[in-house]
Design an enzyme around this catalytic site. Sequence first.
Site, PDB file in Angstrom:
ATOM      1  N   LYS A   1       2.593  10.792  -0.930  1.00 20.37           N
ATOM      2  CA  LYS A   1       2.334   9.884  -2.056  1.00 20.37           C
ATOM      3  C   LYS A   1       0.884  10.067  -2.473  1.00 20.37           C
ATOM      4  CE  LYS A   1       2.781   4.893  -3.078  1.00 20.37           C
ATOM      5  NZ  LYS A   1       3.064   3.568  -2.473  1.00 20.37           N
TER       6      LYS A   1
ATOM      7  N   SER B   1       6.559   1.095  -4.980  1.00 19.41           N
ATOM      8  CA  SER B   1       5.710   2.024  -5.709  1.00 19.41           C
ATOM      9  C   SER B   1       5.835   3.469  -5.254  1.00 19.41           C
ATOM     10  CB  SER B   1       4.253   1.589  -5.556  1.00 19.41           C
ATOM     11  OG  SER B   1       3.856   1.650  -4.192  1.00 19.41           O
TER      12      SER B   1
ATOM     13  N   SER C   1       7.075  -1.216  -0.727  1.00 19.52           N
ATOM     14  CA  SER C   1       6.974   0.024  -1.500  1.00 19.52           C
ATOM     15  C   SER C   1       7.498   1.268  -0.820  1.00 19.52           C
ATOM     16  CB  SER C   1       5.516   0.254  -1.918  1.00 19.52           C
ATOM     17  OG  SER C   1       5.180  -0.589  -2.991  1.00 19.52           O
TER      18      SER C   1
END
Lengths: 499, 110, 498
Positions: C77, C152, C176
């Site tokens: 990420k 996210s 997330s």
Amino acid sequence: MSEPLVEFDDVLTRYEPVIGLETHVELGTESKMFCGCATTFGAEPNTQTCPVCLGLPGSLPVANAAAVESTIRIGLALGCRIASWSRFARKNYFYPDIPKGFQTSQYDEPLCTAGHLDVEVDGETYRVEIERVHLEEDTGKNLHVGGATGRIHGADHSLVDFNRAGIPLVEIVTRPVPGAGAKAPEVARAYVTELREIIQTLGASDVRMEQGSLRCDVNTSLAPTGSLEWGTRTETKNVNSLRSVERAVRYEMRRQAAVLDAGGRVLQETRHLHEDTGSTSPGRSKEEATDYRYFPEPDLVPLAPDAEWVEKLAAGLPELPAARRTRLQQEWGLSATEMTWLVNAGALGLVERTVAAGASPADARKWWLGELARRSNDAGVELTELAVTPAQVAELTALVAEGTVNDKLARQALDGVLAGEGDPRAVVQARGLAVMGESDELGAAVDAAIAGAPDVVAKVRGGKVQALGALVGAVMRTTRGQADAATVKRMLEERVLGG
Amino acid sequence: MSSEPTPDTAAHPALDRQDIAHLARLARLAVTDEELDRFAGQLGAVLDAVAQVQRADVADVVPTTHAVPLTNVLRADVATPSLPRDAVLAGAPAAEDDRFRVPRILGEEA
Amino acid sequence: MSDLTALSVVELQQALSAGETTSVEVTRAHLDRIAAEDGALGAYLHVDGEAALRRAGEIDAAGTAGTGLAGIPVALKDVFVTEGVPTTSGSRILEGWRPPYDATVARRLKDAGTVLLGKTNMDEFAMGSSTENSAYGPTRNPWDHDRIPGGSSGGSSAAVAGRLAPFALGTDTGGSIRQPAAVTGLVGHKPTYGSVSRYGLIAFSSSLDQAGPMARTVLDAALLHEAIGGHDPRDSTSIDAPVPTVVEAARRGAGGDLAGLRVGVVRELGGDGAREGYDAGVLERVAEAVALLEGAGAEVREVSCPSFGLALPAYYLIAPSEASSNLARFEGMRFGIRVGDDGTRDIDEVMALTREQGFGPEVKRRIILGTYALSAGYYDAYYGQAQKVRTLIDRDFTAAFDDDVDVLVSPTSPTVAWPIGARVDDPLAMYAADLCTLPASLAGVPAISVPCGLSEGLPVGLQVMAPALADDRCYRVAAAVEAALGAPLTDRLAERAA
């Protein structure tokens, strides 16, 4: 500055000052507060920085154990209560020298609270209550470019160096100090002086005001004499010497008195001290009151010093300046006044070391407060800056005591030491300063004096023994003071009056 | 802000345009007029929702600020290598004389 | 070899150590798939194929491929800083920034010999549940390109579900990792707070953020977890304890025997009287999964956690408050973009313009909300109160784990993936997606999401929560569910595509 001022003595006829001090001390740790960057003063810009102290995204702080211990030790030396639960907090505000957009500080849970420091001014003791001692981090340094004098106003832009950012900073905050009256400026100075000495004794910082490792904000307010309420205070920043601490209070008292006399209101504001004039001027007033939005720093866990840790630190404290003064005063048999002179002259440590090197306390004091004080005065330097060590001074006193030199010769030997010619004994040797003992050379000088003053000789032989003094003087003159007067007198008696 | 909060009830002050503008200034956000309008509406609804925390009976409840039961996490006072200065300044939007260059500061003298 | 992107990490390890393939081949297969698919998916923000192949070649040359994770490609990420590799946290404000250092987890994966495929898309600064808040455009759900991949960590979920990476790292502040895993049919685990280093993880909410694995199987997730876990002296909140034996737990759970394990179904999360906002299909799949656990020998009972209902308001005060402070450093002075520095503006104006143009609307909303919640006079009523509610939630967990159960279960997300755009202008609707994941975040306890079937043709996740440092229980239960359901759920996605 064109601000109206009231004469200082006049201020005290109508107003009572209250002072308060916030002192920031950069700790002398090897590494920064929350990262491993070095803390060397004067390093090339931005060479002592890393993701943590630059506030780069993702970086995290880890607290420096030595900084925490130094803070606790300072707290202990000031008689503070050491918190068993303490936390760092974020003080949020934007400024280019604050790399994270907040300063990691402490808010409502400081490491140390409720201490005190007694200071003495003119024989009177004033107790300064310490509100808190907390640990935080220093900011970077801004250099203003394009303005007239490197100042912020009128500058075109600024350049930031983060070497200083993150250096551990201890903030020591006093409670308001009322009741010092006309002595308020001196009490403020005495407080900072004593605090500095304590921190130096602890070895926690080099406390060099000129390098900024000790910085003071001085709060001053005035209230009409007899009033139950204190007046509005100003906070004078930029106070970078002991003398300035005193001057800042003095100036603010005079200025605020003039404001109040004119029926005005003292503004609660930050003021800046100008070292050249000793005056203060207001800082930029902010558009809106600052709201720092303090909250506990989630990236650091609480500090919870247990009793064992605190006791260990307490046991390791060195003798503090006040205790040392009391002990030395007793050991040396000095009066309080004599001790004060010694301290005010900045000679206490020098005398102590001179005594440690073998001199008697009386001799050591005599040299440092007499001849050496004169020399430092003449040269316009501090006593500690003279090119003579306490050990060398002790050697001088030993040379006098053993009769190798007299006082006058000892002073000449000191000339040699100060000129870098070596230790006193070597100077005496090299310059031939030793007292002249009973020798052929001295015998010849005695004989010459006798031969040169038959009238005096006759008087002496006629019973006026005290006339011998004139002959002693003559011998001392011809030997340029190098002879031992007692020896000369004995030789004259033998030769004029016979065995 | 318009009034003091009353923590014992779910009542809370609404965030109007002026409040949002003040908070945006504090947070260094040059929000547009259009955003002020939009945020005022959206944040009003959010604030209604989050103000539910005030309903909780939290007498004698200690706040949790850390999810780990750690204390006294400290590092030894040992200096470690810093970043090379080139790397430090490489990411800077502007640099000059080995320092970060920033626009003129209208603040207090430091 | 057949399609290398279809293999699990465990299968890749076997193939590599057996010499049936090379790291370069595995890496190239994934890069090819990225080239073919990512235009439509938008999972990656940055891919450096040359660097990845070079790295894979080094691992092959060293002969370590297949040992541990050596030679296995991985995606990170974009919230993790990577030395010399662009890192944006999904924000315009960091456009072009190349960090001068590595996050601890990135460093550990590097040291383990993994090959970095690229950095994945995310909601800006991890604020969101749909990955629509990325400054670089949305990511799409491989199961239905018109739907969100969760957030996210939606870039990571889409990449792994779409076989553009064997596994990936995400971060979880309020859900997330778990929610995007749930809505894309993946396994996603949020470790115990403090058990995986946060150093180099661009902070959203410091007291909640945790990095964790996302994978197509429970065992793959466990392998990634073990590689990144453990104490880090650079993170003060890092727990100095051995990494829970999650790989062993995953293997054990796959045996399907949960005899004696006590499972609590959280009433407040989709149970009786708390079903508003939950898809019926989601509740059905979860109920079936619970029945599977019972079938595997677990004792199941309902448990009440009365304070969980306050998790959402508490979270949406705590996280924005910390974020308002964490994001203050993004002001355009030391890194990232700077806007408006034309010589006429002062520093405050330049900072404000930079932040105005560098941040997206959700980030600005949360900064303003957090600034408010921390401001003088409001702190006690908002931030302080929320931290006390946090204590209440923690007490609910403690009570449940002390007396009644070994793990708690619930749906991971109340709904399946929703259509892109459906909630962007309604922050509260967006926040509701985190309803089930927030309690574990606030208490710092571990929680995993494991696929438990489809509803409306879209994946549903079961959440398994355990006491702090008992992450192994999450993996054991998840592995049992996975085993009971047969093949990984993402296999069905592959079948559908084929």
